[in-house]
Structures are given as structure tokens and as C-alpha cells.
Design a protein around this motif. Structure first.
Motif, PDB file in Angstrom:
ATOM      1  N   ASN A   1      25.914  -2.334  12.178  1.00 40.38           N
ATOM      2  CA  ASN A   1      26.971  -1.955  13.116  1.00 40.38           C
ATOM      3  C   ASN A   1      27.796  -0.796  12.565  1.00 40.38           C
ATOM      4  OD1 ASN A   1      28.568  -2.993  11.140  1.00 40.38           O
ATOM      5  ND2 ASN A   1      29.127  -4.842  12.253  1.00 40.38           N
ATOM      6  N   LYS A   2      27.421  -0.333  11.371  1.00 43.92           N
ATOM      7  CA  LYS A   2      28.075   0.809  10.715  1.00 43.92           C
ATOM      8  C   LYS A   2      29.522   0.544  10.326  1.00 43.92           C
ATOM      9  CE  LYS A   2      25.331   4.456  12.713  1.00 43.92           C
ATOM     10  NZ  LYS A   2      25.332   5.779  13.242  1.00 43.92           N
ATOM     11  N   LYS A   3      29.916  -0.683  10.283  1.00 39.13           N
ATOM     12  CA  LYS A   3      31.293  -0.943   9.892  1.00 39.13           C
ATOM     13  C   LYS A   3      31.391  -1.175   8.395  1.00 39.13           C
ATOM     14  CE  LYS A   3      33.058  -2.184  14.343  1.00 39.13           C
ATOM     15  NZ  LYS A   3      33.182  -3.257  15.328  1.00 39.13           N
ATOM     16  N   ALA A   4      30.660  -2.150   7.912  1.00 35.98           N
ATOM     17  CA  ALA A   4      30.632  -2.347   6.466  1.00 35.98           C
ATOM     18  C   ALA A   4      30.090  -1.081   5.824  1.00 35.98           C
ATOM     19  CB  ALA A   4      29.744  -3.535   6.121  1.00 35.98           C
ATOM     20  N   LYS A   5      30.536  -0.811   4.598  1.00 34.62           N
ATOM     21  CA  LYS A   5      30.082   0.424   3.940  1.00 34.62           C
ATOM     22  C   LYS A   5      28.998   0.142   2.908  1.00 34.62           C
ATOM     23  CE  LYS A   5      34.020   3.170   5.012  1.00 34.62           C
ATOM     24  NZ  LYS A   5      35.473   3.071   4.924  1.00 34.62           N
ATOM     25  N   VAL A   6      28.115   1.100   2.805  1.00 35.46           N
ATOM     26  CA  VAL A   6      26.990   0.982   1.893  1.00 35.46           C
ATOM     27  C   VAL A   6      26.988   2.183   0.954  1.00 35.46           C
ATOM     28  CG1 VAL A   6      24.472   0.860   1.725  1.00 35.46           C
ATOM     29  CG2 VAL A   6      25.626  -0.173   3.701  1.00 35.46           C
ATOM     30  N   ILE A   7      26.836   1.926  -0.331  1.00 34.99           N
ATOM     31  CA  ILE A   7      26.700   3.021  -1.290  1.00 34.99           C
ATOM     32  C   ILE A   7      25.367   2.851  -1.999  1.00 34.99           C
ATOM     33  CG2 ILE A   7      27.692   4.156  -3.316  1.00 34.99           C
ATOM     34  CD1 ILE A   7      30.408   2.920  -2.320  1.00 34.99           C
ATOM     35  N   TYR A   8      24.526   3.854  -1.867  1.00 35.47           N
ATOM     36  CA  TYR A   8      23.191   3.813  -2.471  1.00 35.47           C
ATOM     37  C   TYR A   8      23.187   4.671  -3.730  1.00 35.47           C
ATOM     38  CZ  TYR A   8      18.097   3.770  -2.897  1.00 35.47           C
ATOM     39  OH  TYR A   8      16.818   3.592  -3.360  1.00 35.47           O
ATOM     40  N   ILE A   9      22.949   4.030  -4.871  1.00 37.80           N
ATOM     41  CA  ILE A   9      22.909   4.757  -6.143  1.00 37.80           C
ATOM     42  C   ILE A   9      21.455   5.027  -6.507  1.00 37.80           C
ATOM     43  CG2 ILE A   9      23.624   4.732  -8.577  1.00 37.80           C
ATOM     44  CD1 ILE A   9      25.979   4.433  -6.697  1.00 37.80           C
ATOM     45  N   TYR A  10      21.146   6.274  -6.795  1.00 40.00           N
ATOM     46  CA  TYR A  10      19.768   6.595  -7.188  1.00 40.00           C
ATOM     47  C   TYR A  10      19.741   7.435  -8.455  1.00 40.00           C
ATOM     48  CZ  TYR A  10      20.611  11.137  -4.939  1.00 40.00           C
ATOM     49  OH  TYR A  10      21.114  12.357  -4.593  1.00 40.00           O
ATOM     50  N   ARG A  11      18.595   7.399  -9.119  1.00 37.28           N
ATOM     51  CA  ARG A  11      18.438   8.059 -10.419  1.00 37.28           C
ATOM     52  C   ARG A  11      17.045   8.647 -10.487  1.00 37.28           C
ATOM     53  NH1 ARG A  11      18.873   4.666 -16.195  1.00 37.28           N
ATOM     54  NH2 ARG A  11      19.103   6.480 -17.561  1.00 37.28           N
ATOM     55  N   ASN A  12      16.872   9.699 -11.286  1.00 34.36           N
ATOM     56  CA  ASN A  12      15.536  10.290 -11.332  1.00 34.36           C
ATOM     57  C   ASN A  12      14.534   9.234 -11.829  1.00 34.36           C
ATOM     58  OD1 ASN A  12      14.205  10.849 -13.982  1.00 34.36           O
ATOM     59  ND2 ASN A  12      16.165  11.855 -14.454  1.00 34.36           N
ATOM     60  N   PRO A  13      13.407   9.133 -11.169  1.00 38.06           N
ATOM     61  CA  PRO A  13      12.517   7.983 -11.383  1.00 38.06           C
ATOM     62  C   PRO A  13      11.830   7.964 -12.742  1.00 38.06           C
ATOM     63  CG  PRO A  13      11.518   9.565  -9.883  1.00 38.06           C
ATOM     64  CD  PRO A  13      12.935  10.011 -10.092  1.00 38.06           C
ATOM     65  N   LYS A  14      11.800   9.088 -13.437  1.00 38.97           N
ATOM     66  CA  LYS A  14      11.196   9.042 -14.775  1.00 38.97           C
ATOM     67  C   LYS A  14      12.128   8.283 -15.720  1.00 38.97           C
ATOM     68  CE  LYS A  14       8.761  13.406 -14.112  1.00 38.97           C
ATOM     69  NZ  LYS A  14       8.716  14.857 -14.468  1.00 38.97           N
ATOM     70  N   ASP A  15      13.419   8.552 -15.603  1.00 39.81           N
ATOM     71  CA  ASP A  15      14.375   7.801 -16.428  1.00 39.81           C
ATOM     72  C   ASP A  15      14.463   6.343 -15.984  1.00 39.81           C
ATOM     73  OD1 ASP A  15      15.038   9.794 -18.236  1.00 39.81           O
ATOM     74  OD2 ASP A  15      16.689  10.573 -17.019  1.00 39.81           O
ATOM     75  N   VAL A  16      14.353   6.114 -14.684  1.00 39.59           N
ATOM     76  CA  VAL A  16      14.336   4.733 -14.191  1.00 39.59           C
ATOM     77  C   VAL A  16      13.177   3.985 -14.844  1.00 39.59           C
ATOM     78  CG1 VAL A  16      13.867   3.265 -12.171  1.00 39.59           C
ATOM     79  CG2 VAL A  16      15.416   5.220 -11.954  1.00 39.59           C
ATOM     80  N   MET A  17      12.031   4.630 -14.854  1.00 45.77           N
ATOM     81  CA  MET A  17      10.833   4.002 -15.412  1.00 45.77           C
ATOM     82  C   MET A  17      11.015   3.674 -16.904  1.00 45.77           C
ATOM     83  SD  MET A  17       6.945   5.467 -15.312  1.00 45.77           S
ATOM     84  CE  MET A  17       7.220   6.918 -16.308  1.00 45.77           C
ATOM     85  N   CYS A  18      11.579   4.600 -17.646  1.00 46.91           N
ATOM     86  CA  CYS A  18      11.776   4.369 -19.086  1.00 46.91           C
ATOM     87  C   CYS A  18      12.805   3.278 -19.346  1.00 46.91           C
ATOM     88  CB  CYS A  18      12.197   5.663 -19.786  1.00 46.91           C
ATOM     89  SG  CYS A  18      10.896   6.881 -19.735  1.00 46.91           S
ATOM     90  N   SER A  19      13.868   3.310 -18.578  1.00 47.19           N
ATOM     91  CA  SER A  19      14.893   2.290 -18.720  1.00 47.19           C
ATOM     92  C   SER A  19      14.316   0.909 -18.409  1.00 47.19           C
ATOM     93  CB  SER A  19      16.061   2.617 -17.780  1.00 47.19           C
ATOM     94  OG  SER A  19      17.059   1.631 -17.868  1.00 47.19           O
ATOM     95  N   PHE A  20      13.525   0.869 -17.367  1.00 49.67           N
ATOM     96  CA  PHE A  20      12.862  -0.359 -16.920  1.00 49.67           C
ATOM     97  C   PHE A  20      11.947  -0.897 -18.029  1.00 49.67           C
ATOM     98  CE2 PHE A  20      11.986  -1.654 -12.243  1.00 49.67           C
ATOM     99  CZ  PHE A  20      12.154  -2.998 -12.558  1.00 49.67           C
ATOM    100  N   PHE A  21      11.179   0.014 -18.588  1.00 49.43           N
ATOM    101  CA  PHE A  21      10.231  -0.350 -19.645  1.00 49.43           C
ATOM    102  C   PHE A  21      10.951  -1.052 -20.800  1.00 49.43           C
ATOM    103  CE2 PHE A  21       8.253   1.122 -23.695  1.00 49.43           C
ATOM    104  CZ  PHE A  21       7.124   0.328 -23.645  1.00 49.43           C
ATOM    105  N   HIS A  22      12.052  -0.449 -21.250  1.00 46.71           N
ATOM    106  CA  HIS A  22      12.787  -1.032 -22.378  1.00 46.71           C
ATOM    107  C   HIS A  22      13.437  -2.351 -21.997  1.00 46.71           C
ATOM    108  CE1 HIS A  22      12.231   2.042 -25.358  1.00 46.71           C
ATOM    109  NE2 HIS A  22      12.359   2.942 -24.399  1.00 46.71           N
ATOM    110  N   PHE A  23      13.949  -2.405 -20.806  1.00 51.33           N
ATOM    111  CA  PHE A  23      14.596  -3.623 -20.349  1.00 51.33           C
ATOM    112  C   PHE A  23      13.595  -4.784 -20.320  1.00 51.33           C
ATOM    113  CE2 PHE A  23      15.921  -6.376 -16.764  1.00 51.33           C
ATOM    114  CZ  PHE A  23      17.111  -6.824 -17.306  1.00 51.33           C
ATOM    115  N   LEU A  24      12.423  -4.522 -19.764  1.00 48.06           N
ATOM    116  CA  LEU A  24      11.427  -5.591 -19.662  1.00 48.06           C
ATOM    117  C   LEU A  24      10.887  -6.003 -21.021  1.00 48.06           C
ATOM    118  CD1 LEU A  24       9.529  -4.569 -16.429  1.00 48.06           C
ATOM    119  CD2 LEU A  24      11.165  -6.433 -16.733  1.00 48.06           C
ATOM    120  N   LYS A  25      10.820  -5.048 -21.916  1.00 48.45           N
ATOM    121  CA  LYS A  25      10.375  -5.375 -23.275  1.00 48.45           C
ATOM    122  C   LYS A  25      11.290  -6.416 -23.912  1.00 48.45           C
ATOM    123  CE  LYS A  25      10.019  -1.858 -25.983  1.00 48.45           C
ATOM    124  NZ  LYS A  25       9.707  -0.882 -27.025  1.00 48.45           N
ATOM    125  N   LYS A  26      12.581  -6.331 -23.526  1.00 44.74           N
ATOM    126  CA  LYS A  26      13.544  -7.293 -24.062  1.00 44.74           C
ATOM    127  C   LYS A  26      13.364  -8.663 -23.437  1.00 44.74           C
ATOM    128  CE  LYS A  26      17.257  -4.028 -24.315  1.00 44.74           C
ATOM    129  NZ  LYS A  26      18.492  -3.737 -23.618  1.00 44.74           N
TER     130      LYS A  26
END
Ligand code: PPS
Length: 284
Positions: free
Chosen positions: A110-135
């Protein structure tokens, strides 16, 4: 293939803490005009932006009074304790979620509630993900080549990065939505805070903006137990090992991980999938 993942309506979720009942009833999730939803693909700056929003909304958070953790002030929709009742929460309610656009509560359109979409370059996303999952548990790979394959096949929480961002962007006219880039926050945190305040109709004093900026830096968050998840690694992510949620918080760490050949392969896929996509990315 991986017991850490659960597929729900075509999208992968992490099975730790997943509240399936909420997911199943998401369509009917009651939306209020002043709700704010943070949407991210994993490892794109979710926790960082949760902290920013907390600092913007709650004076006591800015002043360091009270010990409510950021994740309690801004709960995950799909990863939440079993008996949570969002309807009981006072307004304005702030939420965070990794859901793809098509799982969104009906009322959000209904466009009333507000949405903020945060995005990041996917190569860094991938690397961050890799380290996170390793943990994480034994089910995660510690082989980067193998992980890159999983990432590019969407065999991770959030499924395919390309689908997630394109889905949200291509349906943006349905929502009252602001896109904000991790790298932009990194390069100009103050400007990003002001941009968000403007979108949310929040007027903060100069001093308050300073306080937000000061407390949303990587160094500060890393040392702030309310912001850094370190007390929540086990209960929230099911992480058994000792470690820190915060890793590097930089732009371009992919260069320390990807070979020229891997990078070339990634670029080729990126160019095909993101052809004509208007948002720009910052890679270093
Ligand atoms: S999650 O698990 O999806 O909620 O992870 P998410 O919070 O989206 O992403 C984690 C990465 O964000 C980095 N981070 C920050 N970077 C810069 N400044 C601040 N303040 C900040 N806070 C968190 C965090 O370090 C992870 O990135 P990497 O590259 O792994 O360091």
C-alpha cells in the motif's frame, strides 16, 4: 545437500531460529503506516543498518542508556523466537528481513510502510558470506572455489544474489522504497544518515546526527556489545565456535580472495545477469 538450509517457496533460509509459522502467514502480516522494513541479502550490511536505524529512532540508544540490543529493537521477521507477537509491539515498529520481494506481506504494497533496501557489491558479499559460514557448523565449506560455485548457483541463505536484488528493484514501484548502498555508507556515512532521515521524515539535530555517525562506525560497533552480535552468536546463528561477527568491514576484500580467472568468470556472469540493471556498484 546442506542441512543448514531450508527451502521455502523457492528461497533458501537458515534453519537455525527460523520461524516457519511466521513465514507461512507472512502474506497476512498486518502492516502499519509507520512500520519500517530493512531488506537485505545476507552479508550486505544488515547489522550495520540495524544499528543506524536504532540510533536514528531511539534517543536512549544514541545516548547509550539502557541495554537493549539492536537485534531486540529491530527484530528479524523470519528468524525470531517461537512465541513472538509483533502485533503487540508499539509503533513505530522496525523490522529486518532477508525475504525476496515475492514473499512480502500483502499490506506492504500500500506504499505506506517504508522499506529500505541495503545492497553491496556481490564479490564482497560472497567473501563475507564465505568467512561467516566457515565460522558456522561442519556443513559449511572452507574451500573458496567450492563456495563461489554455491554462491553463483544460489545454494545459500537468500538464494541467488542476482534474483534478490533484481526482484526488489524491478518491483520497486509497488513499494515506498529507498535503495542504499553499503559502499556509499562506507564512503559517506553522514550523507547516508541524512539521506535515510530524509526518507523517513526524521529531523535530527546536528548533534544527534553526529552521535549516529560516531556510533555506527565499524570500530565502535565492533566494541559495542549491544551492536556486535557477539553475545548472540550461539542463540541467534547457532554458531558453536568462539569468534566475532564483525570481520573486516571494508570495500574490495574480494581482491584478497579471487584469482584473476575466478574474477573473470564472475564478471561474465555478472554482465549477463545484470545487463541493463540501472543501479551502479562500487567494487573498491
Ligand atoms: S548478516 O549475517 O546477513 O546479518 O550479515 P550483514 O550484517 O548483512 O553483513 C555483515 C558484513 O557487514 C560488515 N559490517 C560493517 N561494515 C562496515 N561498517 C560497519 N559499521 C559494519 N558493521 C558490519 C561486517 O563486517 C560484514 O562484512 P565483512 O566483509 O565480512 O567484514
Amino acid at each position: 545437500t546442506n542441512n543448514f538450509l531450508i527451502k521455502f517457496k523457492g528461497c533458501y533460509f537458515a534453519n537455525t531460529q527460523l520461524n516457519l509459522e511466521i513465514l507461512e502467514n507472512l502474506d497476512d502480516f498486518e502492516i502499519r503506516d509507520d512500520d519500517v522494513f530493512i531488506i537485505t541479502y545476507p552479508k550486505s550490511g544488515t547489522v550495520w543498518f540495524q544499528q543506524m536505524l536504532c540510533l536514528i529512532y531511539f534517543e536512549e540508544h544514541r545516548k547509550g542508556i539502557g541495554d537493549l540490543e539492536t537485534v531486540e529493537r529491530i527484530p528479524f521477521i523470519e528468524y525470531s523466537p517461537q512465541k513472538v507477537d509483533f502485533a503487540e509491539k508499539p509503533s513505530p515498529r522496525l523490522f529486518v528481513t532477508h525475504i525476496p520481494y515475492y514473499l512480502v506481506p500483502r499490506g506492504l504494497k500500500n506504499k505506506k510502510a517504508k522499506v529500505i533496501y541495503i545492497y553491496r557489491n556481490p564479490k564482497d558479499v560472497m567473501c563475507s558470506f564465505f568467512h561467516f559460514l566457515k565460522k558456522l557448523t561442519a556443513s559449511a565449506t572452507d574451500n573458496f572455489v567450492e563456495f563461489m560455485k554455491l554462491f553463483l548457483e544460489g545454494e545459500v541463505v537468500g538464494s541467488l544474489w542476482f534474483d534478490h536484488i533484481k526482484g526488489w528493484y524491478e518491483h520497486k514501484s509497488l513499494f515506498n522504497i529507498q535503495f542504499l548502498m553499503y559502499e556509499e555508507m562506507k564512503k559517506d556515512l553522514r550523507g547516508s544518515v541524512l539521506k535515510v532521515c530524509k526518507f523517513l521524515g526524521k529531523e535530527l539535530s546536528e548533534e544527534d546526527v553526529d552521535a549516529v555517525v560516531r556510533q555506527a562506525t565499524f570500530e565502535n560497533m565492533k566494541n559495542d556489545p549491544r551492536a556486535n552480535y557477539d553475545n548472540k552468536l550461539k542463540t541467534f546463528f547457532g554458531i558453536q565456535k568462539k569468534g566475532h561477527f564483525f570481520r573486516k568491514g571494508t570495500i574490495g576484500d574480494w581482491k584478497n580472495h579471487m584469482t584473476a580467472e575466478q574474477n573473470e568468470k564472475f564478471d561474465m556472469i555478472f554482465q549477463t545477469k545484470m545487463k541493463d540493471f540501472p543501479l551502479k556498484f562500487i567494487w573498491d
